[in-house]
Design a protein around this motif. Structure first.
Motif, PDB file in Angstrom:
ATOM      1  N   TYR A 215       0.832  -1.198   0.000  1.00 57.99           N
ATOM      2  CA  TYR A 215       0.000   0.000   0.000  1.00 57.99           C
ATOM      3  C   TYR A 215       0.871   1.255   0.000  1.00 57.99           C
ATOM      4  O   TYR A 215       0.638   2.197  -0.780  1.00 57.99           O
ATOM      5  N   THR A 244      -6.586  -2.415   4.770  1.00 58.79           N
ATOM      6  CA  THR A 244      -5.564  -1.950   3.829  1.00 58.79           C
ATOM      7  C   THR A 244      -5.909  -2.345   2.402  1.00 58.79           C
ATOM      8  O   THR A 244      -5.809  -1.526   1.473  1.00 58.79           O
ATOM      9  N   PHE A 248      -6.987   0.231  -0.621  1.00 54.30           N
ATOM     10  CA  PHE A 248      -6.159   0.271  -1.823  1.00 54.30           C
ATOM     11  C   PHE A 248      -7.029   0.139  -3.078  1.00 54.30           C
ATOM     12  O   PHE A 248      -6.867   0.879  -4.055  1.00 54.30           O
TER      13      PHE A 248
END
Length: 376
Positions: A215, A244, A248
């Protein structure tokens, strides 16, 4: 009633069968050659000459000049004399002290040399065939990272090594955390190859670190490649990993992947967090469904604890002021003008509906003047 209807529509949408993304990177590259064994007699007879002429490769900022730390050299000499002259195993405290005192690459080089000598002595004199315990390997790897001797740290992950080290995924985490702190994609890929080659099991904590590195370095294809590997290995991803991964996907504007990840999250019975809930809301905005995005945020407002709910204003402000430009940056030039116009209209409609419902959201709409291109 309108909110209930929207929520039901969103629920049906998120329950559709979705599978893992198939556009992944190619299989891993071959590992570099095996471990090299140093000449013990040369080290014993001419230690200073050896270190003056020998340069070691490392991926980090290694100190390859100078001599070993005095404390490390003294402990090395004492342990070497114990096994080669006195023919007795030195006290464990000496080895642990040596590990704790390692500060430079040369210190680590001496550490690995004494480990090889200790392993040889255990085999030939004590008939001990087992490796040192995992705790020792973990502390050795930690010392390698601290000293910047990443080449030796990677050797500690080999299942069959001449140092008697018992590799573990916990040792790999020290290297991965170094890669995270330095945004080192090359080291990440090397460690993941070593884990696979040496049959070390992946853990949820491994996924957390790997996803975070991908990320932070904007490696979208790489996070999908490793996510597939984690899922196929049966690793139960933590909420933080889903946070995460979905953030993303929303940042990239990849709604197809977003809904696949959301299906995995819901199948694992993970409750929505602010990150996953707002990621879904962003996906719905990309699909021109502002009323469904409102329903998602309204459900979050009703179900999250007061402590977690306090972050909703910040998430909503980021959705307005930061996210649209992030999405536009990852779109083709011919798409940006149309997408910018639709996001501006739909985000404004969503925020107005939320305010009409009584949601406390002091959101500044001044940043909603989305430019058609990518910001300079």
């Amino acid at each position: 009633m309108q909110v209930v209807s929207n929520a039901r529509r969103v629920s049906r949408l998120l329950q559709s069968p979705i599978f893992l993304s198939s556009h992944l990177r190619s299989t891993e590259e071959p590992i570099l050659s095996g471990l090299t064994q140093r000449n013990y007699q040369q080290v014993k007879s001419e230690p200073l000459d050896f270190f003056a002429s020998k340069a070691f490769y490392s991926s980090g900022a290694d100190n390859v000049e100078g001599t070993p730390t005095d404390a490390v050299k003294d402990l090395y000499d004492k342990m070497l004399q114990s096994v080669n002259v006195k023919r007795s195993m030195p006290p464990n405290a000496w080895l642990w002290s040596m590990i704790a005192n390692c500060k430079h690459h040369h210190d680590i080089s001496l550490l690995f040399d004494i480990l090889q000598n200790l392993r040889r002595f255990r085999l030939s004199n004590l008939r001990i065939h087992d490796n040192f315990n995992c705790n020792l390997c973990r502390e050795v790897t930690k010392a390698c990272v601290h000293a910047g001797a990443l080449d030796f740290g990677k050797k500690a992950l080999w299942k069959h090594n001449v140092y008697g080290l018992a590799p573990s995924v916990a040792s790999a985490h020290h290297l991965l955390l170094f890669a995270k702190n330095n945004n080192d994609i090359k080291l990440l890929e090397e460690v993941m190859r070593l884990l696979k080659r040496n049959g070390l099991p992946l853990q949820p904590g491994t996924a957390d670190i790997v996803f975070s590195i991908c990320y932070n370095t904007d490696e979208w294809e790489l996070i999908n490649k490793y996510a597939k590997r984690f899922v196929m290995a049966g690793v139960k991803l933590r909420q933080t990993s889903f946070d995460t991964w979905m953030k993303f996907a929303a940042k990239r504007g990849d709604t197809e992947s977003l809904w696949k990840i959301e299906k995995l999250r819901s199948d694992s019975l993970k409750p929505h967090t602010l990150a996953t809930g707002f990621s879904c809301a962003k996906g719905l905005l990309l699909e021109r469904k502002p009323s469904d995005a409102v329903a998602i945020i309204q459900v979050l407002n009703q179900t999250l604890s007061d402590a977690k709910k306090s972050g909703m204003k910040d998430e909503l402000q980021k959705l307005v002021s930061e996210w649209p430009l992030e999405v536009l940056k990852h779109k083709q030039e011919e798409e940006r003008k149309t997408l910018a116009a639709s996001l501006k209209s739909d985000i404004l409609a969503m925020v107005n509906d939320l305010l009409d419902m009584g949601l406390e959201a002091n959101v500044s709409l001044e940043d909603l003047n989305i430019r058609e291109g990518v910001p300079q």
